[in-house]
Design a protein around this motif. Structure first.
Motif, PDB file in Angstrom:
ATOM      1  N   MET A   1      -7.509  60.730  62.870  1.00 25.58           N
ATOM      2  CA  MET A   1      -7.971  61.839  62.044  1.00 25.58           C
ATOM      3  C   MET A   1      -7.895  63.157  62.805  1.00 25.58           C
ATOM      4  O   MET A   1      -7.451  64.169  62.277  1.00 25.58           O
ATOM      5  CB  MET A   1      -9.397  61.606  61.575  1.00 25.58           C
TER       6      MET A   1
ATOM      7  N   THR B   1     -12.997  59.975  51.613  1.00 25.02           N
ATOM      8  CA  THR B   1     -12.591  60.770  52.770  1.00 25.02           C
ATOM      9  C   THR B   1     -13.702  61.669  53.291  1.00 25.02           C
ATOM     10  O   THR B   1     -13.506  62.349  54.292  1.00 25.02           O
ATOM     11  CB  THR B   1     -11.379  61.637  52.418  1.00 25.02           C
TER      12      THR B   1
ATOM     13  N   PRO C   1     -15.147  60.929  57.297  1.00 26.43           N
ATOM     14  CA  PRO C   1     -14.025  60.084  57.710  1.00 26.43           C
ATOM     15  C   PRO C   1     -14.287  59.495  59.081  1.00 26.43           C
ATOM     16  O   PRO C   1     -15.217  59.912  59.766  1.00 26.43           O
ATOM     17  CB  PRO C   1     -12.878  61.081  57.780  1.00 26.43           C
TER      18      PRO C   1
ATOM     19  N   ASP D   1      -3.888  65.253  50.404  1.00 26.67           N
ATOM     20  CA  ASP D   1      -4.516  63.939  50.379  1.00 26.67           C
ATOM     21  C   ASP D   1      -4.744  63.457  48.963  1.00 26.67           C
ATOM     22  O   ASP D   1      -4.481  62.298  48.643  1.00 26.67           O
ATOM     23  CB  ASP D   1      -5.849  63.969  51.132  1.00 26.67           C
TER      24      ASP D   1
END
Lengths: 281, 281
Positions: B162, B153, B156, B195
DNA sequence: CGCATTCTCGTATACCCTACGGAAATAGCC
DNA sequence: GGCTATTTCCGTAGGGTATACGAGAATGCG
């Protein structure tokens, strides 16, 4: 991010390798009379006949770690490690059942590098400082071995290194007086947070090293995003933070700040669940 | 574990692909008179001469996602995707500059699947519920696409998906009245926690699927750990938790509990930094 | 010396990504 | 109806990965 997993192959062999030179006393105590027969075929091999080994497991594992540290996890391939040791690739399979197991051994080895006080050893005063110690040791570990960020942590190697970390953190939280269930849950959430935050920092390092490009240069290359695609109307909050100068100068600073801030808030929240003052054990 | 990273290749091309059909108005508004010349060579290709394409980028990306969902990230190789589409491997390179970019496109596509209210859209009352929404949507995303857990990540894809996630979370925290810097830091720490916790759950799923072995069976196979290697003296805290029945029945339960517990404590901690009551906007 | 035992490792298989360059299809123009 | 510029299609080749198999080399004991 990540790699293969602990072999369903022969768990006994894997365990024997993970614990190779730090046998627990309960296995030794019962029958010290017959030391040969104790772990019949895997731990203390009978040195009777046959060609002498030119390597040992520790050497293979250390070479793997060194290669991964210096040139990335990809460099720690079976071929790579073998070449570094000056032997043929297939020779490694005498010492280690597979790549998976080698990786497990590498991981537990570096987990064990963390200097965390054991049961009766002196430790910082206050549980928060004790958690900080865990956090700092883990961060330092990730910095020394950034490839760890690429290794999955579910089904970790159940070796001395991993157990020592779990034990330490539980021993830190136990005196807080949470329920046993909550103590375990709190420990898991801290591990999760610390590991992934430290892993993120490591991954930043890894990517900068691999691409030869700083994060700032990477963002600079994507300036078109703001000029061409970014829609202020759709992103008022980002725009507000931007205008208020809320973004850190570098990605690294932002990550480090988020790490500290989030850990502090997490510990605040855990502390509020207890009646214990922050500087009491 | 994890995978390669956003190409230093041609950031403009990558951006154009990420934003392919959702151009921001500021690019369209200035010169609607000359629509051909606007994004000269990459976005709206002149359809004049030349062989007609048999695929399109969306199809390639969706096939990649589908393959990864059904048979794991490894199945979403260039060869695999091409075969699924009934074309030669090299044909894909007409639509996508490289594997890296394809992965970026896949990731942003699934990030955009999360149903998060935009600027003027209705949302749950109270910032904690709004964070919960982010958390639940993200968890669901990881459950639908567990391969996400294997994708790094850092750096990204800077696409609409996003940005929408970042925008939403910042807009949730902005009214709390923290400093701009702290608002951003808090948002980062929440993203990081959510996440990685959701990623861990996904990775569990992934590993069970890949090995065909449940976590419980895996632990059962390692019973020797407790019988042969585990030293009670060295691990009093673990032993205490064990004896008090502090361990959850399944690894999945433990992970889920830790997820909720940790997020709640983190939000407790953030809330304590503010003067706003939990049910105020 | 013979021989069981153990370590060593070349070869072969089956994947991965992608640089290169030629063949095939299309639209517009003469 | 061809010609040509343009674009898409894709086979081949090269450099990587892990590891099953089995032949060959070294060793200690009887």
């Amino acid at each position: 991010m990540t790699v293969r997993h602990s072999g369903g192959g022969q768990p006994e062999r894997t365990l024997a390798l993970l614990w190779r030179n730090k046998q627990a006393p309960n296995t030794q105590a019962p029958n010290t009379q017959a030391p040969d027969q104790q772990v019949p075929d895997q731990q203390v091999r009978r040195r009777t006949a046959g060609r002498r080994p030119s390597l040992d497991v520790d050497g293979v594992v250390r070479t793997g770690i060194q290669l991964a540290d210096e040139r990335g996890l990809e460099a720690a391939s079976m071929g790579g490690v073998a070449k570094a040791l000056g032997v043929g690739t297939m020779t490694l399979y005498t010492y280690v059942p597979s790549k998976e197991e080698l990786l497990d051994l590498m991981v537990d080895e570096v987990l064990a590098e963390r200097q965390l006080p054991g049961p009766a050893e002196p430790r910082p005063a206050g549980w928060r400082l004790q958690v900080e110690l865990y956090s700092e040791q883990t961060r330092a570990m990730f910095q020394r071995h950034p490839w760890l960020a690429r290794v999955s942590t579910v089904r970790p190697p159940v070796g001395p290194g991993m157990l020592a970390g779990r034990e330490y953190l539980l021993s830190v939280l136990l005196p807080l007086g949470l329920s046993p269930r909550d103590t375990n849950t709190a420990a898991l959430s801290i591990t999760m947070y610390v590991d992934s935050a430290a892993g993120l920092e490591a991954e930043n390092e890894l990517v900068e090293r691999a691409t030869g490009q700083s994060n700032e240069a990477w963002w600079y290359d994507r300036n078109d995003l703001w000029e061409t695609y970014f829609d202020v109307e759709r992103h008022p909050a980002m725009t507000a933070i931007w205008n208020a100068n809320g973004y850190q100068d570098t990605v690294r600073d932002a990550a480090t700040d988020a790490y500290r801030y989030g850990l502090d808030r997490l510990l605040d929240g855990i502390q509020a669940q207890t009646e214990v003052a922050p500087d009491m054990p």
